[in-house]
Write an enzyme that holds these catalytic residues in place. Structure first.
Site, PDB file in Angstrom:
ATOM      1  N   TYR A 190       0.849  -1.193   0.000  1.00 13.53           N
ATOM      2  CA  TYR A 190       0.000   0.000   0.000  1.00 13.53           C
ATOM      3  C   TYR A 190       0.882   1.239   0.000  1.00 13.53           C
ATOM      4  O   TYR A 190       1.761   1.382   0.849  1.00 13.53           O
ATOM      5  CB  TYR A 190      -0.899  -0.041   1.228  1.00 13.53           C
ATOM      6  CG  TYR A 190      -1.843   1.139   1.413  1.00 13.53           C
ATOM      7  CD1 TYR A 190      -2.192   1.973   0.364  1.00 13.53           C
ATOM      8  CD2 TYR A 190      -2.397   1.410   2.657  1.00 13.53           C
ATOM      9  CE1 TYR A 190      -3.060   3.032   0.545  1.00 13.53           C
ATOM     10  CE2 TYR A 190      -3.275   2.464   2.858  1.00 13.53           C
ATOM     11  CZ  TYR A 190      -3.604   3.281   1.805  1.00 13.53           C
ATOM     12  OH  TYR A 190      -4.457   4.339   1.982  1.00 13.53           O
ATOM     13  N   CYS A 191       0.648   2.140  -0.971  1.00 14.69           N
ATOM     14  CA  CYS A 191       1.371   3.412  -1.059  1.00 14.69           C
ATOM     15  C   CYS A 191       2.870   3.140  -1.144  1.00 14.69           C
ATOM     16  O   CYS A 191       3.330   2.425  -2.026  1.00 14.69           O
ATOM     17  CB  CYS A 191       1.004   4.292   0.142  1.00 14.69           C
ATOM     18  SG  CYS A 191       1.720   5.949   0.118  1.00 14.69           S
ATOM     19  N   LEU A 192       3.661   3.686  -0.234  1.00 19.16           N
ATOM     20  CA  LEU A 192       5.100   3.461  -0.223  1.00 19.16           C
ATOM     21  C   LEU A 192       5.424   1.983  -0.080  1.00 19.16           C
ATOM     22  O   LEU A 192       6.406   1.480  -0.644  1.00 19.16           O
ATOM     23  CB  LEU A 192       5.708   4.250   0.950  1.00 19.16           C
ATOM     24  CG  LEU A 192       7.078   4.871   0.777  1.00 19.16           C
ATOM     25  CD1 LEU A 192       7.103   5.834  -0.380  1.00 19.16           C
ATOM     26  CD2 LEU A 192       7.487   5.570   2.067  1.00 19.16           C
TER      27      LEU A 192
ATOM     28  N   GLY B 106       3.748  -0.324  -1.397  1.00 17.78           N
ATOM     29  CA  GLY B 106       3.571  -0.901  -2.722  1.00 17.78           C
ATOM     30  C   GLY B 106       4.814  -0.753  -3.575  1.00 17.78           C
ATOM     31  O   GLY B 106       5.176  -1.667  -4.336  1.00 17.78           O
TER      32      GLY B 106
END
Length: 577
Positions: A308-310, A312
């Site tokens: 998720y986000c960073l 990811g």
């Protein structure tokens, strides 16, 4: 025996080097101190942007003449009618009457003027264009008629209805916020959402703790579980429990109820002692350490890796490293609001320039980390209407307070970022875009996304200002496996926390097989199948499809002999301040 230098250094050269080093240290100290006053925004970068814009605009006499006559050319354009519906500041019918409607019209005229003055200037670089247009809109948002008592009919109406009590209450709110900020105290009510008490409640055990992560294995809630476990790497810029908020909107709890064995990385909140933790450490001690533990606890089972986000981005580079080494433990890769190619990373690029990164590094160098509160001003400016000015109007002018809820409390639970890691992330992954360009190295090994052949499930959100969905969509150009892409409504956080039953949710979905003709983002959006409800269900079906239907007995206890339970979830790291 070492040979003597061909040209021995003279005492004068030694003194010159010492003076140079002292000067560099003084520069770093000065910029580090100044950055705290400027909220991490470099005055040099702003000055460079302004001069570049002004110089290029001066070479466009035709544009200058058009701007000089802008009021005459567009004075009767109906800017207001076009924008009322989507701008919450002027949505009230009170703005339709005189003189309020004239204020809105003048404001829209100013927005159109500055867009014409700052966009599409021949020769102006995209970096400078983004910067000057962004700055112009920040100033315009600050002087919007919605922000002042004398020009906002809604504020005046609230004061009349309450006989002035709204203004008194607003003044009290302003004092409370000022006092909390001066004392370094959290806003009243936030402490009620302590992890393990009102949020992060899904039962589980910490089965691994190292110098960077705790790994949580959640307790099964079904007699049988899917054979292949899920490992989630959240962003370390905030706490992991964005994915385990309240029981009714927890993605973790929902997965466990579907019969999945879920592991979650909970990142340590670093301090100055962790200043030299770099991206390689986050791969080695974070992603790979968690992956190895999951493999040991669930042997002979492939793993669904989620980022998720960073997290990811970390999942992507880790998957590429595994592929480069012939490691086939991953069954699939799921990416939530995550980018691997930062060519078109959106408004955040206003704050990621060579000048800005150098300035930010000097701020981080002195303390060894970046406190996310130090960059909160930058993120707030990305959506200043919602994050700054609507808050000012609601809390201080109208005397109201937004109710504190789980997502708001999580957003205030900030973390720190190590100096080395954040410097490498900004320079190598964003500025130089090394991973997308094939130049990035992980633990000394060059990696490329095209070596990733596992199926990918990627989620973008329509209103994301951190990871624009069109940038997330570039995963189609990177990996070699089949890609299922989902575009859901909501923003970077609220679009992901989109549990079944959440009102007014919808998403588009389409799958592209490896080797299929490429569709650009807008063409994809036009032909994607549309669905009402939560995208979680579509992801759950996809996991079962790519992972198979094999079920096994739920484990009687978390971990194993090599990874025994250490603490109950949510663990210790999530409580670090």
């Amino acid at each position: 025996m070492n040979a003597p230098p061909l040209f021995p250094r003279s005492p004068r050269q030694g003194r010159a080097d010492a003076i140079r080093a002292l000067g560099e240290q003084a520069d770093q100290m000065f910029q580090g101190g100044l950055s705290r006053l400027t909220l991490g925004l470099t005055p040099a970068g702003l000055t460079e942007t302004y001069i570049a814009w002004l110089a290029h605009l001066a070479l466009c006499p035709g544009r200058l003449a058009e701007l000089a006559a802008f009021g005459w050319l567009h004075g009767h354009d109906d800017f207001s009618a076009r924008e009322h519906a989507r701008d919450s500041r002027f949505r009230s019918p009170l703005w339709r009457g005189a003189p309020w409607g004239y204020y809105v019209h003048a404001f829209r005229m100013a927005e159109a003027f500055w867009d014409r003055a700052t966009l599409d200037i021949p020769g102006l670089t995209p970096t400078h264009e983004r910067g000057i247009n962004f700055t112009a809109h920040q100033i315009l948002n600050a002087i919007s008629p919605a922000n002042f008592f004398v020009s906002n009919p809604e504020i005046q109406a609230a004061a009349l209805r309450s006989c002035g009590r709204s203004l008194i209450q607003g003044a009290q709110h302003a004092y409370e916020d000022w006092r909390s900020q001066m004392n370094g105290e959290p806003r009243a009510g936030l402490d009620a959402f302590k992890p393990g008490e009102r949020v992060a409640l899904t039962p589980g055990k910490v089965v691994l703790r190292n110098d960077l992560i705790e790994l949580i294995q959640y307790d099964p809630q079904t007699p049988q579980v899917h054979k292949e476990p899920i490992l989630i790497l959240p962003a370390w810029i905030m706490k992991y429990y964005i994915l385990d908020l309240s029981p009714d909107n927890s993605l973790v709890a929902w997965l466990v109820r579907q019969g999945h064995t879920v592991f979650m990385a909970s990142w340590k909140n670093p301090d100055s002692a962790d200043r030299d933790k770099g991206m390689d450490d986050y791969v080695r001690e974070g992603a790979l350490a968690a992956l190895n533990a999951v493999s040991a606890i669930r042997p002979k089972a492939n793993i669904h890796l989620v980022g998720y986000c960073l997290g990811g981005t970390l999942a992507l580079v880790t998957a590429a490293w595994l592929a480069q080494h012939g490691d086939e433990r991953l069954r699939s890769l799921s990416l939530f609001a995550a980018q691997g190619d930062f060519t078109e990373a959106g408004e955040i690029m206003v704050f990621v320039t060579d000048s800005e990164v150098a300035y930010l590094k000097n701020m981080m160098r002195a303390q060894g980390y970046l406190d996310t509160r130090q960059m909160s001003g930058a993120f707030q400016m990305l959506r200043s209407n919602d994050s700054i000015w609507s808050h000012l109007v609601r809390d201080y002018w109208e005397g109201e307070r937004a109710e504190i809820f789980d997502l708001l409390a999580w957003n205030a639970d900030t973390t720190r970022l190590p100096y080395r890691m954040h410097s490498e992330y900004l320079e190598k992954l964003i500025l130089e875009n090394q991973f997308a360009n094939g130049h990035y190295r992980v633990l000394g090994t060059p990696v490329a996304a095209e070596t990733i052949r596992q199926p990918v499930f990627a989620v973008g959100t329509e209103s994301d200002h951190v990871a624009p969905w069109t940038s997330v969509y570039k995963i189609h150009l990177m990996v070699s496996g089949n890609v299922t892409f989902v575009l859901t409504n909501g923003g970077h956080n609220a679009g992901i926390v989109s549990e079944p039953g959440h009102p007014n949710r919808h998403y588009g979905l389409d799958s592209r097989r490896s080797g299929a003709p490429y569709l650009n983002a807008r063409d994809w959006q036009a032909q994607a199948s549309l669905h009402d409800g939560s995208w979680w269900r579509a992801w759950g079906l996809w996991l079962r499809r790519v992972g198979g239907k094999e079920m096994v007995a739920a484990p009687a206890r978390a971990g194993n002999a090599a990874f025994p339970p250490l603490d109950d979830a949510p663990g210790r790291y999530v409580l670090q301040r």
